[in-house]
Motif scaffolding. Structure first.
Motif, PDB file in Angstrom:
ATOM      1  N   SER A  47       0.795  -1.382  -0.111  1.00 41.36           N
ATOM      2  CA  SER A  47      -0.180   0.057  -0.148  1.00 41.36           C
ATOM      3  C   SER A  47       0.845   1.004   0.083  1.00 41.36           C
ATOM      4  CB  SER A  47      -0.907   0.106   1.253  1.00 41.36           C
ATOM      5  OG  SER A  47      -0.215  -0.011   2.365  1.00 41.36           O
ATOM      6  N   LEU A  48       2.211   1.183   0.119  1.00 39.15           N
ATOM      7  CA  LEU A  48       3.001   2.333   0.223  1.00 39.15           C
ATOM      8  C   LEU A  48       3.055   3.268  -1.061  1.00 39.15           C
ATOM      9  CD1 LEU A  48       4.970   4.185   1.837  1.00 39.15           C
ATOM     10  CD2 LEU A  48       6.772   2.527   1.067  1.00 39.15           C
ATOM     11  N   LEU A  49       3.165   2.864  -2.151  1.00 39.16           N
ATOM     12  CA  LEU A  49       3.162   3.526  -3.263  1.00 39.16           C
ATOM     13  C   LEU A  49       1.767   4.262  -3.593  1.00 39.16           C
ATOM     14  CD1 LEU A  49       5.533   1.518  -5.927  1.00 39.16           C
ATOM     15  CD2 LEU A  49       5.708   3.498  -4.661  1.00 39.16           C
ATOM     16  N   GLY A  50       0.832   3.407  -3.537  1.00 32.08           N
ATOM     17  CA  GLY A  50      -0.624   3.944  -3.586  1.00 32.08           C
ATOM     18  C   GLY A  50      -0.941   5.024  -2.572  1.00 32.08           C
ATOM     19  N   SER A  51      -0.437   4.840  -1.426  1.00 29.13           N
ATOM     20  CA  SER A  51      -0.410   5.993  -0.302  1.00 29.13           C
ATOM     21  C   SER A  51       0.190   7.053  -0.600  1.00 29.13           C
ATOM     22  CB  SER A  51      -0.110   5.311   0.988  1.00 29.13           C
ATOM     23  OG  SER A  51      -0.270   6.299   1.811  1.00 29.13           O
ATOM     24  N   LEU A  52       1.483   7.002  -1.143  1.00 33.49           N
ATOM     25  CA  LEU A  52       2.371   8.234  -1.514  1.00 33.49           C
ATOM     26  C   LEU A  52       1.699   8.787  -2.895  1.00 33.49           C
ATOM     27  CD1 LEU A  52       5.871   6.747  -1.534  1.00 33.49           C
ATOM     28  CD2 LEU A  52       4.900   8.506   0.086  1.00 33.49           C
TER      29      LEU A  52
END
Length: 62
Positions: A47-52
């Motif tokens: 989920s990190l890239l989507g969150s960024l």
């Protein structure tokens, strides 16, 4: 090269875990490109890239 806004930099600092080593950040229209020595660390958290991308309102490339 386009300078990152303070809002963009702050959002990146807040959303990315401290153990991720970011060596450079460049805005290459239309993407925000994050350079790192350990890209596999970004891949560990799904989920990190989507969150960024959501926080920065930009497409993010590692």
């Amino acid at each position: 090269m386009i300078q990152l806004t303070p809002t963009c930099t702050t959002a990146l600092e807040k959303k990315s875990p401290s153990h991720l080593d970011v060596t450079d950040i460049q805005y290459e229209v239309p993407d925000l490109v994050i350079y790192t020595e350990n890209p596999q660390e970004f891949a560990k958290d799904d989920s990190l890239l989507g969150s960024l991308a959501n926080a920065l309102r930009k497409r993010v490339t590692i």
